[in-house]
Design a protein around this motif. Structure first.
Motif, PDB file in Angstrom:
ATOM      1  N   GLU A 184      -3.092  -5.857  -4.100  1.00 40.26           N
ATOM      2  CA  GLU A 184      -1.757  -5.717  -4.820  1.00 40.26           C
ATOM      3  C   GLU A 184      -1.964  -5.507  -6.275  1.00 40.26           C
ATOM      4  O   GLU A 184      -0.887  -4.819  -6.740  1.00 40.26           O
ATOM      5  N   GLU A 232       0.682  -2.577  -9.288  1.00 43.89           N
ATOM      6  CA  GLU A 232       1.179  -2.843 -10.795  1.00 43.89           C
ATOM      7  C   GLU A 232       1.122  -1.610 -11.629  1.00 43.89           C
ATOM      8  O   GLU A 232       2.093  -1.436 -12.658  1.00 43.89           O
ATOM      9  N   LYS A 233       0.751  -0.599 -11.161  1.00 46.71           N
ATOM     10  CA  LYS A 233       0.567   0.834 -11.871  1.00 46.71           C
ATOM     11  C   LYS A 233       1.660   1.807 -11.275  1.00 46.71           C
ATOM     12  O   LYS A 233       2.012   2.840 -11.977  1.00 46.71           O
ATOM     13  N   LEU A 234       2.376   1.117 -10.329  1.00 40.70           N
ATOM     14  CA  LEU A 234       3.339   2.089  -9.743  1.00 40.70           C
ATOM     15  C   LEU A 234       4.853   1.728 -10.343  1.00 40.70           C
ATOM     16  O   LEU A 234       4.994   0.694 -10.747  1.00 40.70           O
ATOM     17  N   LEU A 240      -3.916  -1.699   0.656  1.00 44.70           N
ATOM     18  CA  LEU A 240      -4.482  -1.947  -0.818  1.00 44.70           C
ATOM     19  C   LEU A 240      -4.253  -3.258  -1.449  1.00 44.70           C
ATOM     20  O   LEU A 240      -3.296  -3.883  -0.937  1.00 44.70           O
ATOM     21  N   VAL A 252       1.846   6.287  -1.252  1.00 43.74           N
ATOM     22  CA  VAL A 252       1.379   5.021  -1.613  1.00 43.74           C
ATOM     23  C   VAL A 252       2.795   4.482  -1.973  1.00 43.74           C
ATOM     24  O   VAL A 252       3.774   5.031  -2.592  1.00 43.74           O
ATOM     25  N   GLU A 285      -2.981  -2.487  -6.986  1.00 44.58           N
ATOM     26  CA  GLU A 285      -2.814  -1.197  -7.362  1.00 44.58           C
ATOM     27  C   GLU A 285      -1.183  -0.970  -7.534  1.00 44.58           C
ATOM     28  O   GLU A 285      -0.888   0.102  -7.814  1.00 44.58           O
ATOM     29  N   HIS A 304      -1.122   2.713   1.533  1.00 46.56           N
ATOM     30  CA  HIS A 304      -1.509   4.074   1.511  1.00 46.56           C
ATOM     31  C   HIS A 304      -1.205   4.771   2.934  1.00 46.56           C
ATOM     32  O   HIS A 304      -1.594   3.926   3.846  1.00 46.56           O
ATOM     33  N   VAL A 317       1.249  -3.428  -0.916  1.00 44.72           N
ATOM     34  CA  VAL A 317       1.085  -1.961  -1.306  1.00 44.72           C
ATOM     35  C   VAL A 317      -0.012  -1.439  -0.133  1.00 44.72           C
ATOM     36  O   VAL A 317      -0.813  -1.930   0.547  1.00 44.72           O
TER      37      VAL A 317
END
Length: 93
Positions: free
Chosen positions: A78, A82-84, A76, A44, A80, A4, A2
């Motif tokens: 990993e 999971e929310k995408l 970032l 992101v 982070e 940014h 991940v």
């Protein structure tokens, strides 16, 4: 992975977010892109390292009519990713 991204230059008002969306969706990446009040574009993205490197090459090149002066990249955690969901443009509607 991940990552940014913060893109500076002439990247607002030139279809840059739509360009990033198309590139990221074609690569099968999850994430989002949006304009910032500072005139920069923030992104992101989550996917394989190879696919993220392809996106980075596109971000450096920019869309037609844009000018990329600077690309800042930060890895970032990993979690982070999971929310995408599927890549989208934030604040476009």
């Amino acid at each position: 992975m991940v990552r940014h991204y913060l893109v500076s230059g002439r990247v607002q008002g030139v279809g840059f977010r739509w360009f990033v969306h198309r590139e990221a969706a074609e690569l099968g990446l999850d994430g989002w892109v949006r304009n910032l009040q500072t005139g920069e574009v923030e992104c992101v993205a989550a996917g394989s390292e190879a696919k993220l490197e392809e996106l980075e090459a596109a971000l450096r090149k920019g869309s037609r009519g844009s000018r990329v002066d600077r690309l800042q990249i930060h890895d970032l955690v990993e979690a982070e990713g999971e929310k995408l969901g599927p890549f989208q443009i934030e604040g476009a509607w």
